[in-house]
Design an enzyme around this catalytic site. Structure first.
Site, mmCIF file in Angstrom:
data_model
loop_
_atom_site.group_PDB
_atom_site.id
_atom_site.type_symbol
_atom_site.label_atom_id
_atom_site.label_comp_id
_atom_site.label_asym_id
_atom_site.label_seq_id
_atom_site.Cartn_x
_atom_site.Cartn_y
_atom_site.Cartn_z
ATOM 1 N N CYS A 131 0.819 -1.226 0.000
ATOM 2 C CA CYS A 131 0.000 0.000 0.000
ATOM 3 C C CYS A 131 0.851 1.274 0.000
ATOM 4 C CB CYS A 131 -0.972 -0.015 1.181
ATOM 5 S SG CYS A 131 -0.208 -0.426 2.764
HETATM 6 N N1 LIG Z 1 -4.966 -4.028 5.138
HETATM 7 C C1 LIG Z 1 -4.394 -3.343 4.157
HETATM 8 O O1 LIG Z 1 -4.639 -2.126 3.978
HETATM 9 C C2 LIG Z 1 -3.442 -4.012 3.228
HETATM 10 C C3 LIG Z 1 -3.077 -5.322 3.384
HETATM 11 N N2 LIG Z 1 -2.146 -5.876 2.520
HETATM 12 C C4 LIG Z 1 -1.712 -7.236 2.696
HETATM 13 O O2 LIG Z 1 -2.809 -8.115 2.457
HETATM 14 C C5 LIG Z 1 -2.678 -9.284 3.256
HETATM 15 C C6 LIG Z 1 -3.937 -9.447 4.096
HETATM 16 O O3 LIG Z 1 -4.056 -8.317 4.959
HETATM 17 P P1 LIG Z 1 -5.348 -7.969 5.762
HETATM 18 O O4 LIG Z 1 -6.550 -8.380 5.009
HETATM 19 O O5 LIG Z 1 -5.201 -6.565 6.163
HETATM 20 O O6 LIG Z 1 -5.160 -8.929 7.021
HETATM 21 P P2 LIG Z 1 -6.274 -9.490 8.037
HETATM 22 O O7 LIG Z 1 -5.543 -9.784 9.298
HETATM 23 O O8 LIG Z 1 -7.417 -8.565 8.077
HETATM 24 O O9 LIG Z 1 -6.740 -10.836 7.349
HETATM 25 C C7 LIG Z 1 -5.896 -11.936 7.220
HETATM 26 C C8 LIG Z 1 -6.643 -13.071 6.580
HETATM 27 O O10 LIG Z 1 -5.752 -14.164 6.404
HETATM 28 C C9 LIG Z 1 -6.420 -15.349 6.787
HETATM 29 N N3 LIG Z 1 -5.428 -16.310 7.259
HETATM 30 C C10 LIG Z 1 -4.469 -16.125 8.199
HETATM 31 N N4 LIG Z 1 -3.718 -17.239 8.318
HETATM 32 C C11 LIG Z 1 -4.220 -18.137 7.440
HETATM 33 C C12 LIG Z 1 -3.879 -19.477 7.080
HETATM 34 N N5 LIG Z 1 -2.868 -20.123 7.654
HETATM 35 N N6 LIG Z 1 -4.606 -20.090 6.121
HETATM 36 C C13 LIG Z 1 -5.636 -19.454 5.532
HETATM 37 N N7 LIG Z 1 -6.018 -18.205 5.839
HETATM 38 C C14 LIG Z 1 -5.306 -17.553 6.764
HETATM 39 C C15 LIG Z 1 -7.385 -14.941 7.875
HETATM 40 O O11 LIG Z 1 -8.429 -15.887 7.833
HETATM 41 P P3 LIG Z 1 -9.226 -16.449 9.115
HETATM 42 O O12 LIG Z 1 -9.937 -15.288 9.729
HETATM 43 O O13 LIG Z 1 -10.149 -17.423 8.472
HETATM 44 O O14 LIG Z 1 -8.213 -17.095 10.021
HETATM 45 C C16 LIG Z 1 -7.824 -13.580 7.365
HETATM 46 O O15 LIG Z 1 -8.883 -13.721 6.465
HETATM 47 C C17 LIG Z 1 -1.419 -9.068 4.100
HETATM 48 O O16 LIG Z 1 -0.325 -9.661 3.460
HETATM 49 C C18 LIG Z 1 -1.275 -7.569 4.115
HETATM 50 O O17 LIG Z 1 0.005 -7.178 4.381
HETATM 51 C C19 LIG Z 1 -1.641 -5.182 1.459
HETATM 52 C C20 LIG Z 1 -2.002 -3.892 1.255
HETATM 53 C C21 LIG Z 1 -2.895 -3.190 2.134
HETATM 54 C C1 LIG Z 2 -0.841 0.145 9.690
HETATM 55 C C2 LIG Z 2 0.022 -0.967 9.216
HETATM 56 O O1 LIG Z 2 0.559 -1.739 9.993
HETATM 57 N N1 LIG Z 2 0.169 -1.079 7.912
HETATM 58 C C3 LIG Z 2 0.935 -2.120 7.337
HETATM 59 C C4 LIG Z 2 0.708 -2.065 5.886
HETATM 60 C C5 LIG Z 2 1.549 -3.063 5.193
HETATM 61 C C6 LIG Z 2 0.848 -3.928 4.285
HETATM 62 O O2 LIG Z 2 -0.311 -4.101 4.338
HETATM 63 O O3 LIG Z 2 1.636 -4.445 3.409
HETATM 64 P P1 LIG Z 2 2.154 -5.860 2.992
HETATM 65 O O4 LIG Z 2 1.211 -6.229 1.958
HETATM 66 O O5 LIG Z 2 3.494 -5.525 2.485
HETATM 67 O O6 LIG Z 2 2.242 -6.809 4.139
HETATM 68 C C7 LIG Z 2 2.429 -1.985 7.660
HETATM 69 O O7 LIG Z 2 2.930 -0.889 7.764
HETATM 70 O O8 LIG Z 2 3.101 -3.032 7.710
#
Ligand SMILES: NC(=O)C1=CN([C@@H]2O[C@H](COP(=O)(O)OP(=O)(O)OC[C@H]3O[C@@H](n4cnc5c(N)ncnc54)[C@H](OP(=O)(O)O)[C@@H]3O)[C@@H](O)[C@H]2O)C=CC1
Ligand SMILES: CC(=O)N[C@@H](CCC(=O)OP(=O)(O)O)C(=O)O
Length: 325
Positions: A131
């Protein structure tokens, strides 16, 4: 004919936003939803507002060996947990990895869609940018390619909404009481996005990005991400704006604005807004960019990349206006 898609990590913030976009996408049909702790839950229990056509779907335990017939899989798993399992997904299934395990990794295409759409079109394994990197790189690309700034002298001050940290688990430090009316710098000097930004700045400019400084801050808002980037270069505000207007003339999601951009201007959308202020006497350029961390920062960008690799118009399912106020 519809394109059959799946989302693993659907209960999370990134997966939930992917669900919202895919549910309204005219060519994608969601046929598979997976997770870990949420496995066995009907989607409608997790998301009571889910459209009727998806109400019957049940979240399955994530297992790459028992996927249904799929065209595209969106993976939204915690960074560090997806590489081994995604390597077992059949080659016939295209993957968009929203997490950070495959950025600048051999065999995967770095999906910076607003800048390099042509490099993505033929790919079957796409790593969505992080992001902070997408907000930063979309903002800097015009300046770096037009050589208006020095690549080795860039300082990024970033602010993100709390959803950027994901829903997290039981030890989450992102509860209301800890984040409301609070501002927190974090990730000093060694944030995980540094290598990704350095590599791409070097690719864009042909120079070294060794002097890069990046400090993110957590701010008490749900969505939104702003980067304020301090750069060195003898240029004017108009030259920077013109470089960006020309760079993004035919690109649907990047808007160049002559006002400092605000996070609410893009909330709920796949838009990326960029702006600049430059003082040639001081050789100072302030470059600014905003995205929704869950939109262009994650699921919106993922759908844009999926559109590209499926031969669809890039904007399909992504033309909704931002939410205001
Ligand atoms: N949030 C953001 O703004 C952004 C996030 N990302 C990236 O996207 C990815 C997801 O982030 P985010 O949605 O915020 O994270 P969350 O913590 O909100 O969600 C994580 C998800 O992963 C699932 N999960 C965790 N462990 C396992 C496993 N072993 N097997 C299957 N499912 C699993 C969980 O499922 P369950 O509940 O069923 O356990 C949950 O649905 C990360 O890599 C993050 O860095 C990238 C850009 C921006
Ligand atoms: C607030 C906060 O913790 N933000 C996350 C956003 C990173 C992220 O979502 O990125 P990846 O897809 O690289 O894991 C952080 O700074 O690590």
């Amino acid at each position: 004919m519809s394109i059959r898609v799946g989302i693993v990590g659907i209960s999370g913030f990134g997966g939930g936003e992917a669900l919202r976009l895919i549910a309204n996408h005219p060519s994608f049909e969601l046929v598979y939803a997976a997770g870990e702790g949420s496995a066995g839950t009907p989607l409608i229990n997790r998301y009571p507002g889910v459209p009727h056509k998806l109400a019957g779907l049940v979240i399955e335990k994530w297992d790459p060996e028992s996927l249904p017939d799929l065209d595209v899989l969106f993976a939204s798993l915690p960074t560090g947990t997806s590489a081994e399992a995604l390597a077992r997904v059949p080659d016939s299934v295209k993957i968009i990895d929203i997490g950070g395990d495959h950025r600048h990794v051999d065999g995967w295409t770095y999906g910076l869609a607003d800048v390099w759409p042509e490099q993505i079109k033929g790919a079957t394994r796409v790593a969505n940018p992080g992001c902070f990197p997408v907000a930063t790189l979309n903002t800097l690309a015009p300046l770096l390619t037009a050589k208006l700034i020095e690549p080795g002298n860039i300082v990024i001050d970033a602010k993100t909404g709390i959803s950027g940290a994901g829903r997290g688990g039981g030890n989450s430090k992102f509860g209301y009481a800890e984040t409301n009316e609070n501002l927190q710098p974090y990730g000093l000097l060694r944030h995980v996005h540094m290598p990704e930004m350095e590599k791409t700045i070097e690719k864009m400019s042909g120079g070294s990005a060794a002097g890069l400084v990046f400090t993110p801050h957590l701010v008490p808002m749900t969505r939104g991400l702003l980067v304020t980037i301090y750069c060195r270069g003898r240029t004017t505000t108009e030259q920077c704006l013109d470089a960006a207007r020309s760079c993004y003339a035919d690109r649907p999601f990047v808007r160049v604005t002559d006002q400092p951009p605000q996070t609410k201007w893009v909330s709920g959308s796949n838009l990326s807004l960029v702006s600049y202020a430059a003082d040639p006497e001081r050789e100072l350029v302030i470059a600014m960019g905003v995205v929704d961390n869950l939109g262009k920062g994650a699921a919106g960008h993922a759908v844009q990349n999926a559109n590209l690799i499926c031969g669809l118009s890039e904007t399909t399912g992504l033309e909704g206006a931002p939410v205001w106020p």
